[in-house]
Design a protein around this motif. Structure first.
Motif, PDB file in Angstrom:
ATOM      1  N   ALA A 260      70.264  55.388  78.978  1.00  0.00           N
ATOM      2  CA  ALA A 260      70.045  56.807  79.256  1.00  0.00           C
ATOM      3  C   ALA A 260      69.226  57.453  78.137  1.00  0.00           C
ATOM      4  CB  ALA A 260      71.386  57.516  79.418  1.00  0.00           C
ATOM      5  N   ALA A 261      69.545  57.134  76.887  1.00  0.00           N
ATOM      6  CA  ALA A 261      68.827  57.719  75.753  1.00  0.00           C
ATOM      7  C   ALA A 261      67.382  57.246  75.715  1.00  0.00           C
ATOM      8  CB  ALA A 261      69.550  57.354  74.450  1.00  0.00           C
ATOM      9  N   VAL A 262      67.160  55.969  75.943  1.00  0.00           N
ATOM     10  CA  VAL A 262      65.802  55.403  75.902  1.00  0.00           C
ATOM     11  C   VAL A 262      64.936  56.031  76.989  1.00  0.00           C
ATOM     12  CG1 VAL A 262      64.448  53.305  76.289  1.00  0.00           C
ATOM     13  CG2 VAL A 262      66.470  53.237  74.817  1.00  0.00           C
ATOM     14  N   GLN A 263      65.489  56.189  78.187  1.00  0.00           N
ATOM     15  CA  GLN A 263      64.727  56.777  79.296  1.00  0.00           C
ATOM     16  C   GLN A 263      64.296  58.206  78.998  1.00  0.00           C
ATOM     17  OE1 GLN A 263      67.022  56.326  82.889  1.00  0.00           O
ATOM     18  NE2 GLN A 263      66.527  54.150  83.106  1.00  0.00           N
ATOM     19  N   GLN A 264      65.108  58.916  78.207  1.00  0.00           N
ATOM     20  CA  GLN A 264      64.768  60.298  77.866  1.00  0.00           C
ATOM     21  C   GLN A 264      64.037  60.393  76.521  1.00  0.00           C
ATOM     22  OE1 GLN A 264      67.758  63.324  78.580  1.00  0.00           O
ATOM     23  NE2 GLN A 264      69.002  61.902  79.792  1.00  0.00           N
ATOM     24  N   ASN A 265      63.650  59.232  75.985  1.00  0.00           N
ATOM     25  CA  ASN A 265      62.911  59.180  74.728  1.00  0.00           C
ATOM     26  C   ASN A 265      63.680  59.861  73.591  1.00  0.00           C
ATOM     27  OD1 ASN A 265      60.686  58.264  73.262  1.00  0.00           O
ATOM     28  ND2 ASN A 265      59.626  60.237  73.445  1.00  0.00           N
ATOM     29  N   ILE A 266      65.001  59.648  73.603  1.00  0.00           N
ATOM     30  CA  ILE A 266      65.879  60.214  72.572  1.00  0.00           C
ATOM     31  C   ILE A 266      66.236  59.095  71.603  1.00  0.00           C
ATOM     32  CG2 ILE A 266      68.161  61.201  72.137  1.00  0.00           C
ATOM     33  CD1 ILE A 266      67.947  62.589  74.850  1.00  0.00           C
ATOM     34  N   LYS A 267      65.974  59.293  70.328  1.00  0.00           N
ATOM     35  CA  LYS A 267      66.192  58.246  69.329  1.00  0.00           C
ATOM     36  C   LYS A 267      67.661  58.192  68.919  1.00  0.00           C
ATOM     37  CE  LYS A 267      64.493  56.430  64.944  1.00  0.00           C
ATOM     38  NZ  LYS A 267      64.287  55.085  65.524  1.00  0.00           N
ATOM     39  N   ILE A 268      68.245  57.003  69.098  1.00  0.00           N
ATOM     40  CA  ILE A 268      69.649  56.799  68.760  1.00  0.00           C
ATOM     41  C   ILE A 268      69.808  56.727  67.245  1.00  0.00           C
ATOM     42  CG2 ILE A 268      71.612  55.214  68.972  1.00  0.00           C
ATOM     43  CD1 ILE A 268      70.404  54.338  71.670  1.00  0.00           C
ATOM     44  N   GLY A 269      70.764  57.470  66.732  1.00  0.00           N
ATOM     45  CA  GLY A 269      70.993  57.531  65.294  1.00  0.00           C
ATOM     46  C   GLY A 269      70.276  58.681  64.627  1.00  0.00           C
ATOM     47  N   ARG A 270      69.336  59.299  65.370  1.00  0.00           N
ATOM     48  CA  ARG A 270      68.646  60.473  64.834  1.00  0.00           C
ATOM     49  C   ARG A 270      68.878  61.681  65.736  1.00  0.00           C
ATOM     50  NH1 ARG A 270      62.279  60.648  65.133  1.00  0.00           N
ATOM     51  NH2 ARG A 270      62.867  61.243  67.258  1.00  0.00           N
ATOM     52  N   ASP A 271      68.503  61.546  67.026  1.00  0.00           N
ATOM     53  CA  ASP A 271      68.649  62.654  67.972  1.00  0.00           C
ATOM     54  C   ASP A 271      70.022  62.664  68.636  1.00  0.00           C
ATOM     55  OD1 ASP A 271      65.936  63.188  67.432  1.00  0.00           O
ATOM     56  OD2 ASP A 271      65.321  61.761  68.974  1.00  0.00           O
ATOM     57  N   ILE A 272      70.632  61.513  68.780  1.00  0.00           N
ATOM     58  CA  ILE A 272      71.962  61.390  69.371  1.00  0.00           C
ATOM     59  C   ILE A 272      72.660  60.213  68.709  1.00  0.00           C
ATOM     60  CG2 ILE A 272      71.177  59.890  71.250  1.00  0.00           C
ATOM     61  CD1 ILE A 272      74.077  62.479  71.430  1.00  0.00           C
ATOM     62  N   VAL A 323     104.910  45.111  67.605  1.00  0.00           N
ATOM     63  CA  VAL A 323     104.104  44.791  66.426  1.00  0.00           C
ATOM     64  C   VAL A 323     102.735  45.429  66.612  1.00  0.00           C
ATOM     65  CG1 VAL A 323     103.026  42.953  65.094  1.00  0.00           C
ATOM     66  CG2 VAL A 323     105.312  42.610  66.033  1.00  0.00           C
ATOM     67  N   THR A 324     102.289  46.179  65.629  1.00  0.00           N
ATOM     68  CA  THR A 324     100.982  46.834  65.712  1.00  0.00           C
ATOM     69  C   THR A 324      99.999  46.120  64.794  1.00  0.00           C
ATOM     70  OG1 THR A 324     101.994  48.981  66.204  1.00  0.00           O
ATOM     71  CG2 THR A 324      99.722  48.995  65.410  1.00  0.00           C
ATOM     72  N   ILE A 325      98.863  45.719  65.364  1.00  0.00           N
ATOM     73  CA  ILE A 325      97.826  44.996  64.619  1.00  0.00           C
ATOM     74  C   ILE A 325      96.728  45.988  64.213  1.00  0.00           C
ATOM     75  CG2 ILE A 325      96.181  43.101  64.680  1.00  0.00           C
ATOM     76  CD1 ILE A 325      99.101  42.208  64.940  1.00  0.00           C
ATOM     77  N   PRO A 326      96.406  46.078  62.933  1.00  0.00           N
ATOM     78  CA  PRO A 326      95.389  47.048  62.474  1.00  0.00           C
ATOM     79  C   PRO A 326      94.004  46.752  63.047  1.00  0.00           C
ATOM     80  CG  PRO A 326      96.668  46.170  60.628  1.00  0.00           C
ATOM     81  CD  PRO A 326      96.994  45.315  61.816  1.00  0.00           C
ATOM     82  N   CYS A 327      93.203  47.818  63.139  1.00  0.00           N
ATOM     83  CA  CYS A 327      91.798  47.714  63.554  1.00  0.00           C
ATOM     84  C   CYS A 327      90.899  47.887  62.324  1.00  0.00           C
ATOM     85  CB  CYS A 327      91.458  48.792  64.576  1.00  0.00           C
ATOM     86  SG  CYS A 327      92.392  48.708  66.121  1.00  0.00           S
ATOM     87  N   LYS A 328      89.629  47.609  62.518  1.00  0.00           N
ATOM     88  CA  LYS A 328      88.664  47.712  61.419  1.00  0.00           C
ATOM     89  C   LYS A 328      87.434  48.481  61.883  1.00  0.00           C
ATOM     90  CE  LYS A 328      85.584  44.728  58.695  1.00  0.00           C
ATOM     91  NZ  LYS A 328      85.154  43.321  58.475  1.00  0.00           N
ATOM     92  N   LEU A 329      87.019  49.453  61.101  1.00  0.00           N
ATOM     93  CA  LEU A 329      85.822  50.224  61.424  1.00  0.00           C
ATOM     94  C   LEU A 329      84.569  49.443  61.058  1.00  0.00           C
ATOM     95  CD1 LEU A 329      84.473  52.925  62.295  1.00  0.00           C
ATOM     96  CD2 LEU A 329      84.631  53.639  59.897  1.00  0.00           C
ATOM     97  N   ILE A 330      83.644  49.324  62.016  1.00  0.00           N
ATOM     98  CA  ILE A 330      82.343  48.700  61.767  1.00  0.00           C
ATOM     99  C   ILE A 330      81.304  49.818  61.686  1.00  0.00           C
ATOM    100  CG2 ILE A 330      80.575  47.143  62.638  1.00  0.00           C
ATOM    101  CD1 ILE A 330      82.705  45.655  64.166  1.00  0.00           C
ATOM    102  N   ARG A 331      80.744  50.020  60.511  1.00  0.00           N
ATOM    103  CA  ARG A 331      79.722  51.065  60.336  1.00  0.00           C
ATOM    104  C   ARG A 331      78.363  50.485  60.730  1.00  0.00           C
ATOM    105  NH1 ARG A 331      83.478  51.863  56.290  1.00  0.00           N
ATOM    106  NH2 ARG A 331      84.184  54.021  55.989  1.00  0.00           N
ATOM    107  N   GLY A 332      77.996  50.705  61.970  1.00  0.00           N
ATOM    108  CA  GLY A 332      76.721  50.200  62.464  1.00  0.00           C
ATOM    109  C   GLY A 332      75.585  51.141  62.140  1.00  0.00           C
ATOM    110  N   GLU A 333      74.654  51.250  63.082  1.00  0.00           N
ATOM    111  CA  GLU A 333      73.451  52.054  62.848  1.00  0.00           C
ATOM    112  C   GLU A 333      73.309  53.190  63.850  1.00  0.00           C
ATOM    113  OE1 GLU A 333      70.968  48.045  61.488  1.00  0.00           O
ATOM    114  OE2 GLU A 333      70.960  48.734  63.580  1.00  0.00           O
ATOM    115  N   THR A 334      74.349  53.456  64.641  1.00  0.00           N
ATOM    116  CA  THR A 334      74.201  54.402  65.751  1.00  0.00           C
ATOM    117  C   THR A 334      74.803  55.771  65.473  1.00  0.00           C
ATOM    118  OG1 THR A 334      76.228  53.509  66.745  1.00  0.00           O
ATOM    119  CG2 THR A 334      74.122  52.585  67.502  1.00  0.00           C
TER     120      THR A 334
END
Length: 347
Positions: A260-272, A323-334
């Motif tokens: 959807a973002a690419v079709q509207q020429n919206i840059k991911i990580g900058r505009d959305i 039993v609760t298993i912890p999650c981990k945050l992945i800091r990507g580029e988006t």
């Protein structure tokens, strides 16, 4: 080739048949040294215990059922549950148990989950990705067959949970730390406890950072459905006051959102900005790489197998604590940074 019997194994080890049998079946009155010697000799001679005889002797089949009902028909190609169930299988096999998949059909005949479990003579069953409120599931968990559930709690049996509350709270904290205040959360179906926990984590983060609920947008999406996420992302981007960041129901949704973002020429990580949940390898190989919450599928699967086997072998002490298993945050580029361009007021 000659079939190796337990008497052959007994002679090779210089131990009685009863001692060898106890060593193979994990009896506590056998030392670890003796048990390991018997197991090593069995492997060397190619000895495999007779399953029928073992069942008669121990009153257990050493067979665990897995009930996995995937409404999206992805089956064992589902990245999250495939990894989880593989870990469950590996742990169960390392402890001497086989795996049987349970369904409501056997050939052309329909049967209940409970009937199928009894037909296959399973010692216990793991329930994953099912409609936990359905009568057929309740019939099973209310029976005498030990159960373990994934991401759902029944008071009677143990459950293994991913930290959906903490994971979503951590993710939202990160998004807010990047300057986002106009946030949309496209969550999964509301008939899921996983969804409700993630919504709770989302609102806890908003409260912590003093962001009023009316400043955010909640939309109900569908898990594992990029097409729905494509439609909702288009709607959100077309708003007069669109969000600066969209939290997606899972990583699969990023495929539709990206389109959807690419079709509207919206840059991911900058505009959305986008963020997902699951941390599957597929979306970590896309560009830009998705910011997500990684669930520890291996730990969940192995812990589920351990808890279920404990219920089978030690029913009086196994307990039903979740039993609760912890999650981990992945800091990507988006998730881009929102810079406040408003003029600074000077005293």
């Amino acid at each position: 080739m000659k079939h190796v019997t337990i008497r052959d194994l007994s002679a090779a080890c210089g131990l009685s048949v009863s001692t060898v049998s106890k060593a193979l079946n994990g009896y506590s009155d056998i030392s670890d040294e003796t048990r390991q010697a018997v197991i090593s000799a069995a492997a060397e001679l190619g000895y495999f215990p007779n399953a029928t005889a073992r069942t008669l002797k121990t009153s257990r089949s050493h067979n665990l059922g897995v009930l996995f009902v995937d409404e999206y028909q992805s089956g064992l190609t589902h990245p999250f549950f495939a990894a989880l169930l593989n870990a469950f299988k590996m742990e169960a096999e390392s402890r001497g148990y086989d795996i049987t998949f349970i369904s409501s059909n056997l050939g052309a005949s329909a049967m209940s989950y409970l009937s199928h479990c009894r037909y296959r003579n399973v010692d216990g069953v793991c329930l994953a990705c099912v409609e936990f409120t359905s009568p057929a599931i309740r019939e099973l968990v209310e029976s005498a067959i030990p159960c373990v559930t994934i991401d759902h709690v029944f008071n009677r049996w143990p459950s293994v949970l991913s930290d959906n509350v903490g994971g979503m709270q951590h993710l939202t904290d990160y998004v807010i730390s990047r300057g986002h205040r106009r946030i949309a959360f496209v969550h999964g179906q509301r008939n899921s406890s996983v969804t409700e926990k993630r919504i709770t984590g989302f609102y806890r983060s908003l409260e912590t950072h003093g962001i009023p609920p009316e400043n955010v947008i909640l939309r109900e999406g569908v898990y594992v459905d990029p097409q729905i996420s494509y439609q909702i992302t288009n709607e959100l981007l077309g708003m007069s006051d669109p969000p600066t960041c969209i939290l997606l129901p899972d990583d699969h949704a990023y495929i539709g959102a990206m389109e959807a973002a690419v079709q509207q020429n919206i840059k991911i990580g900058r505009d959305i900005s986008f963020a997902g949940f699951d941390g599957i390898s597929m979306t970590q190989s896309l560009h830009p790489r998705l910011t997500s919450v990684q669930q520890d599928t291996e730990a969940i699967g192995r812990e589920a197998a351990r808890r279920l086997i404990e219920c089978v072998e030690k029913p009086n002490t196994a307990g039903s604590e979740p039993v609760t298993i912890p999650c981990k945050l992945i800091r990507g580029e988006t998730v881009g940074e929102v810079v406040n361009t408003a003029p600074v007021r000077r005293p």
